[in-house]
Structure formats: C-alpha cells, structure tokens
Scaffold this motif. Sequence first.
Motif, mmCIF file in Angstrom:
data_model
loop_
_atom_site.group_PDB
_atom_site.id
_atom_site.type_symbol
_atom_site.label_atom_id
_atom_site.label_comp_id
_atom_site.label_asym_id
_atom_site.label_seq_id
_atom_site.Cartn_x
_atom_site.Cartn_y
_atom_site.Cartn_z
ATOM 1 N N ARG A 106 -2.636 -2.719 -4.831
ATOM 2 C CA ARG A 106 -2.022 -3.280 -3.347
ATOM 3 C C ARG A 106 -0.427 -3.998 -3.696
ATOM 4 O O ARG A 106 -0.062 -3.991 -4.836
ATOM 5 C CB ARG A 106 -2.902 -4.444 -3.183
ATOM 6 N N CYS A 166 6.740 -4.880 -0.991
ATOM 7 C CA CYS A 166 7.358 -4.958 0.501
ATOM 8 C C CYS A 166 8.134 -6.271 0.210
ATOM 9 O O CYS A 166 8.091 -7.015 -0.470
ATOM 10 C CB CYS A 166 6.284 -5.276 1.172
ATOM 11 N N GLU A 173 -2.267 -8.912 5.086
ATOM 12 C CA GLU A 173 -3.377 -8.024 5.297
ATOM 13 C C GLU A 173 -3.355 -6.784 4.171
ATOM 14 O O GLU A 173 -4.567 -6.335 3.939
ATOM 15 C CB GLU A 173 -3.623 -7.369 6.434
ATOM 16 N N LYS A 174 -2.085 -6.787 3.568
ATOM 17 C CA LYS A 174 -1.702 -5.733 2.556
ATOM 18 C C LYS A 174 -1.995 -5.949 1.112
ATOM 19 O O LYS A 174 -2.233 -5.489 0.243
ATOM 20 C CB LYS A 174 -0.348 -4.923 2.691
#
Length: 316
Positions: free
Chosen positions: A4, A58, A131-132
């Motif tokens: 992730r 991210c 969520e990620k």
Amino acid sequence: MSSRPVVTLTLNPALDLTVQLPELIAGEVNLADRGSLRAAGKGINVAMVLRDLGEQVCVTGVLGQDNREKFDALFVEHQMVNYYQYEQGATRINVKLSETSGRVTDVNLPGLVVSETSWQQLQRTLLQLCEKADWFVLSGSLPKGLATDAYGHICNLLRERGKKVVIDTSGKALHAAVEAAPEVIKPNVQELEQWAGKPLPTQALQEEAVRSLLNRQIRHVVLSDGENGLRWYSREGAWQALPPKVDVVSTVGAGDSLVAGISYGLMNNFSVADTLTLATAVAAMAVNQVGVGITSPLRLDQLKQQVSIKPLSFSC
Ligand SMILES: Nc1ncnc2c1ncn2[C@@H]1O[C@H](COP(=O)(O)OP(=O)(O)OP(=O)(O)O)[C@@H](O)[C@H]1O
Ligand SMILES: O=P(O)(O)OC[C@@]1(O)O[C@H](CO)[C@@H](O)[C@@H]1O
C-alpha cells in the motif's frame, strides 16, 4: 516494499535555491560556483527517498498556483500520486548557501497563507487517503493561516482511523503534535531542547526529555544529532547509529532522508539494526550531494557497510 502507498504531507513546501560558493562573506558581493532550483520541502524530500526505495507514494499539502510547474514535473518524473491543494499565489523560495567547508546558511521565506477552504479540503483529502494508505509522514513548518495544532489535529484524525503517523516538525507545532501521540517523532537536539524549554547539554538530560515523550505514548523518538548520527529510543530499547565519514556537500535534506529511511524500515517490519543502517546511509548520501535521493545504489551499499550500530542502556 509494502503493497500500500505511503502518504507524505508538506504544508509549507519550497523551491530550494541551493547556491554553492567557496565562502560566504556577509555584507559583500559573493560569487557563487553554481546554483540549482529544485522542488522541495520536507515531505517532498521524504517522498523522493521513499520512491527511490521502491515505495508507492501519494503526496499532499498546499502549493502555490503561480509557480507549480517544477513540482508538477517532479511528481510526474518520480511517479508520485499528486493530491496537492493549489492556493492562489506562489510557493516560497528558500535559499540554501552552501560553503566549501560544509557550512550551510538557510534563508527560509514565510510561504503562502493557507485559506480555510484549502485547510478543509486538505482534511477531506487525508480522510480519502485513509482508504488507500496506512502510513502518513507529516513534515516541516506550518504556513501562515494554520493553527499551531494543525499537525496535532491531523494526527488525531489519522490515529482514530488506526493509521501510523510520523511527524518531523519543530517549535510550537512540535509541542502540539506531541500531545496527539504520533508513532514516531524525529527532533534534532535543538528541537528537543526547544520542546523541553531548557538546554540539554548531556545525554542524560536529553534522555530525561525523551522519557517524558515516550510517557506521552509516542512509540519511537529518533533524536538526530548531525554528524554525530542519531539515537533511537522506544519502550523496547535504545540504539545509537554512527554515520560514515563523508565529504559534506550540502546537509539540506539529511533529516528528511533519515525520516524516509526510518519510515521505510518500520513500514516493512525491518529489524532495528537494518532500519538504522539504511536510514543512516541514506542520510549520509544526502549530505554528500545536492538534493536528496538514492543517486547510486552501489554507493548506498558502501555507505551501509560503514554505519555502526550499538545498543544503549536505557529504560523508561
Ligand atoms: N556530516 C555528516 N556526515 C554524515 N551524516 C550526517 C552528517 N550530518 C548529518 N548526517 C546524518 O543526517 C541525519 C540528520 O541530520 P540532522 O541531525 O542535522 O537533522 P536535521 O537537523 O533534521 O537536518 P535538516 O533539517 O537540515 O534536514 C543525522 O542523524 C546523520 O545520520
Ligand atoms: O520551513 P521548514 O518546513 O521547516 O523547512 C523547509 C526546508 O528547509 O526543509 C527542507 C530540508 O529539510 C528544505 O527542502 C526546505 O527548504
């Protein structure tokens, strides 16, 4: 490598104008050997290293609309997923005057004023990112417009959702962040002294302050100390890492590289020794070059072999 992505947040990014010159003489005309302008800021530097280590990243925070090109280009080039909020105005330029002796003088500008709308949107983005991602690295100073407990607030939001938070900040922002009990903080000795509100000239005094941080339920305190390396404290024990000797080109981003290495090791369940070896080598690499990142995997391996790790006697 984790499956992730990791999120890095930079609320006060900067274009770093690094100027290399033989010697800085204040009040004189100084002729520089070379200069470079790079998209940077603490969390972006962390993201660069994490990408080079193979993590999906991210990136988020607040950037100025007027000079966004270098940041957008960097995110594309390094395949970082861009969740930035764009504010009217320009991202600040921070000047880094790097002398041949290794001394660096930083002139950091104040940065954008973050609007309430951007702040609210940013919190929605972070919740969406929950969520990620499981790991969030929050780095750097706070820009104008945000309350001093902005990191504390975000840390609480993330921790309530079971996320692991790493925070590298200073001054009042660090004070407020500590109360939210992040997983990891990485003060340098000066920042620890600011937090404690007094000079901490000895290891024993520094460890007293570290104890009170650990007693606030912070899991890991990584105390960095420039060329002397670092000490890592947790309830499970404490360790010291001594860095390899390198030629100092620019120390800018050494702390961020360390944060990236520590986060990588923790995310991937490395042993303490492996985590510290990697983090210390990556930080030494940053010192030996302009900018951060793993510019040579071979050189990184050589640096890793020169890191020395030893356990410290410490209890909470
Ligand atoms: N001269 C050096 N040689 C080798 N390693 C170094 C040197 N200076 C710093 N480092 C490494 O970088 C780490 C972080 O440095 P430092 O303690 O200066 O962090 P910092 O104050 O957060 O840095 P910055 O904010 O400038 O990025 C140190 O713990 C050490 O491992
Ligand atoms: O104002 P902050 O966020 O404390 O520091 C910003 C900064 O000095 O930190 C990075 C190096 O750590 C640079 O890229 C950047 O200019």
